[in-house]
Design a protein around this motif. Structure first.
Motif, short mmCIF file in Angstrom:
data_model
loop_
_atom_site.label_atom_id
_atom_site.label_comp_id
_atom_site.label_asym_id
_atom_site.label_seq_id
_atom_site.Cartn_x
_atom_site.Cartn_y
_atom_site.Cartn_z
N UNK A 37 24.58 36.18 36.48
CA UNK A 37 25.67 36.06 35.50
C UNK A 37 26.38 34.71 35.64
N UNK A 38 26.58 34.28 36.88
CA UNK A 38 27.29 33.02 37.11
C UNK A 38 26.51 31.83 36.57
N UNK A 39 25.20 31.84 36.81
CA UNK A 39 24.36 30.76 36.28
C UNK A 39 24.45 30.68 34.76
N UNK A 40 24.55 31.83 34.14
CA UNK A 40 24.58 31.89 32.68
C UNK A 40 25.96 31.53 32.12
N UNK A 41 27.03 31.98 32.80
CA UNK A 41 28.38 31.86 32.24
C UNK A 41 29.14 30.63 32.71
N UNK A 42 28.77 30.07 33.88
CA UNK A 42 29.56 28.96 34.43
C UNK A 42 29.55 27.74 33.52
N UNK A 43 28.46 27.52 32.82
CA UNK A 43 28.39 26.36 31.92
C UNK A 43 29.18 26.59 30.64
N UNK A 44 29.51 27.86 30.36
CA UNK A 44 30.24 28.18 29.14
C UNK A 44 31.74 28.38 29.38
N UNK A 45 32.10 28.70 30.62
CA UNK A 45 33.49 29.03 30.94
C UNK A 45 33.99 28.12 32.05
N UNK A 46 34.92 27.23 31.72
CA UNK A 46 35.46 26.29 32.71
C UNK A 46 36.28 27.04 33.76
N UNK A 48 35.37 29.09 36.06
CA UNK A 48 34.94 30.45 36.40
C UNK A 48 34.68 30.54 37.90
N UNK A 49 35.27 31.56 38.53
CA UNK A 49 35.14 31.75 39.96
C UNK A 49 34.02 32.76 40.26
N UNK A 50 33.12 32.38 41.16
CA UNK A 50 32.00 33.29 41.50
C UNK A 50 32.51 34.58 42.12
N UNK A 51 33.54 34.48 43.00
CA UNK A 51 34.05 35.68 43.66
C UNK A 51 34.59 36.69 42.65
N UNK A 52 35.21 36.18 41.60
CA UNK A 52 35.74 37.07 40.57
C UNK A 52 34.60 37.78 39.84
N UNK A 53 33.54 37.04 39.55
CA UNK A 53 32.38 37.60 38.86
C UNK A 53 31.65 38.59 39.78
N UNK A 54 31.60 38.27 41.05
CA UNK A 54 30.96 39.17 42.01
C UNK A 54 31.72 40.49 42.11
N UNK A 55 33.04 40.40 42.14
CA UNK A 55 33.87 41.61 42.20
C UNK A 55 33.68 42.47 40.96
N UNK A 56 33.63 41.81 39.79
CA UNK A 56 33.43 42.55 38.54
C UNK A 56 32.05 43.21 38.51
N UNK A 57 31.05 42.49 38.97
CA UNK A 57 29.69 43.04 38.99
C UNK A 57 29.62 44.24 39.93
N UNK A 58 30.23 44.13 41.10
CA UNK A 58 30.24 45.23 42.06
C UNK A 58 30.93 46.46 41.49
N UNK A 59 32.05 46.25 40.78
CA UNK A 59 32.76 47.37 40.14
C UNK A 59 31.87 48.05 39.11
N UNK A 60 31.16 47.26 38.32
CA UNK A 60 30.26 47.81 37.31
C UNK A 60 29.14 48.62 37.97
#
Length: 364
Positions: A37-46, A48-60
């Motif tokens: 997800x980070x590889x896909x979204x980091x270029x689109x969202x200035x 963007x924190x990986x830890x935040x995305x990791x936490x969201x993915x883990x919750x999902x």
């Protein structure tokens, strides 16, 4: 000081991210999913924190794991109290959870759905490049559906839909898996490797519609998983088409006259020189289906004795379609068949499905 009016809406609808759900189904760990997800979204969202995305993915992922017991018994998904999921999202969750990777289904098709074969899924994973977790989920799905409907009365597709909330299209794919597992068709021979899961599923659907007990009598039990034994017995009587030389010669003459100028010269020449072998193959496959081993070899026999020889003689698909149609219609005019009008129905029932199967398998 002016009053400020604020409208507050409180809801508890569960939000499902289809992209994260897809990553979970594919067997990625939460860390791997977050990285993708980070590889896909980091270029689109200035920023963007990986830890935040990791936490969201883990919750999902945690939510999907909690849902999984309901996905394994889809009828419970609509009335369980923990997750408030709209009907259209429920359908998506179920369809995606039970979605087949055709290459995985092709490897499993025809095998006995046992714990022994489940242990071999690492080989399936290596061969198909589908993760072992996904292969195991799909295998368990096959086994779950098979166990649920194998002994049910009534149309198999409708039984699967009723018990698993599938679309008709997905239910037909699982009906093919159940049908193949029940009848143990041979699908692993080298000459059959070019056939896809879709090819086999198409043929299974045609067999279910025409050759099972329920296809002619909706009152019978085990309707769609088992062949109609009376029909298989009657198929043996079609030997009249090849056992009598005069009948065989008459049949060839009728076909030759009817197809002259309508098919390719190579196919016509092959019919002239090889008709008896081809006719014998069609009839022998039919008459042998009463025996379990020959029934299991149905697809291998069709390819070996009908598809390969005519392809080598450079028949086209159109040549084959016209020949099989003419083979059926001209059979009724043979003297021996004329005295057994009951066999007309048997022949039509057999040839309708055989024709569709042969034409489906008539590709490279």
């Amino acid at each position: 000081m002016a009053e400020i009016s604020v409208n507050i809406f409180v809801g508890n609808t569960t939000f499902i991210d289809p992209e994260v759900y897809k990553l979970w189904l594919e067997g990625h760990s939460s860390f791997e999913g977050a990285s993708i997800r980070y590889q896909k979204l980091s270029s689109q969202t200035a920023g963007l924190k990986f830890d935040l995305l990791k936490s969201d993915t883990t919750d999902n992922y945690r939510m999907f794991l909690a849902m999984e017991k309901h996905l394994r018994s889809p009828v419970t998904l609509s009335y369980q109290p923990l997750f408030q999921i709209p009907p259209d999202m429920q359908r998506m969750l179920i369809e995606k959870y039970y979605e087949l990777d055709s290459i995985v289904a092709r490897e499993i098709l025809g095998k006995k759905l046992s714990s022994k074969h489940r242990k071999d899924l690492d080989e399936v994973s290596d061969k198909t490049k589908v993760s072992l977790k996904s292969c195991r989920r799909q295998y368990d799905n096959f086994k779950r559906v098979f166990k649920a409907v194998e002994d049910m009365e009534g149309p198999m597709v409708k039984n699967i839909q009723a018990n698993f909330c599938f679309s008709e299209l997905l239910a037909k794919k699982y009906a093919a898996v159940v049908f193949f597992a029940n009848n143990r068709f041979e699908t692993g021979k080298k000459r059959l490797q070019y056939l896809t899961f879709s090819d086999f599923a198409f043929c299974a659907d045609e067999m279910i519609v025409k050759w099972t007990a329920g296809s002619t009598d909706s009152r019978k039990e085990d309707l769609d998983a088992d062949f109609d034994r009376e029909f298989l017995q009657e198929l043996r009587e079609l030997k009249i088409l090849v056992s009598d030389k005069d009948a065989s010669d008459q049949h060839k003459g009728l076909i030759s006259a009817s197809l002259k100028g309508k098919i390719s010269e190579k196919a016509y020449a092959d019919i002239e020189s090889n008709f008896k072998n081809l006719s014998r193959a069609i009839v022998n496959i039919a008459s042998g289906m009463i025996h379990s081993k020959e029934l299991r070899d149905f697809f291998n026999d069709v390819v070996e004795k009908i598809v390969e020889p005519t392809k080598q003689a450079q028949w086209t698909s159109n040549d084959m379609a016209l020949f099989l149609k003419c083979y059926t219609s001209s059979s009724y005019q043979i003297e021996g068949m004329g005295r057994h009008s009951r066999l007309h129905t048997t022949l039509e029932r057999y040839m309708t499905t055989l024709t569709k199967c042969v034409l489906r398998m008539y590709h490279s």
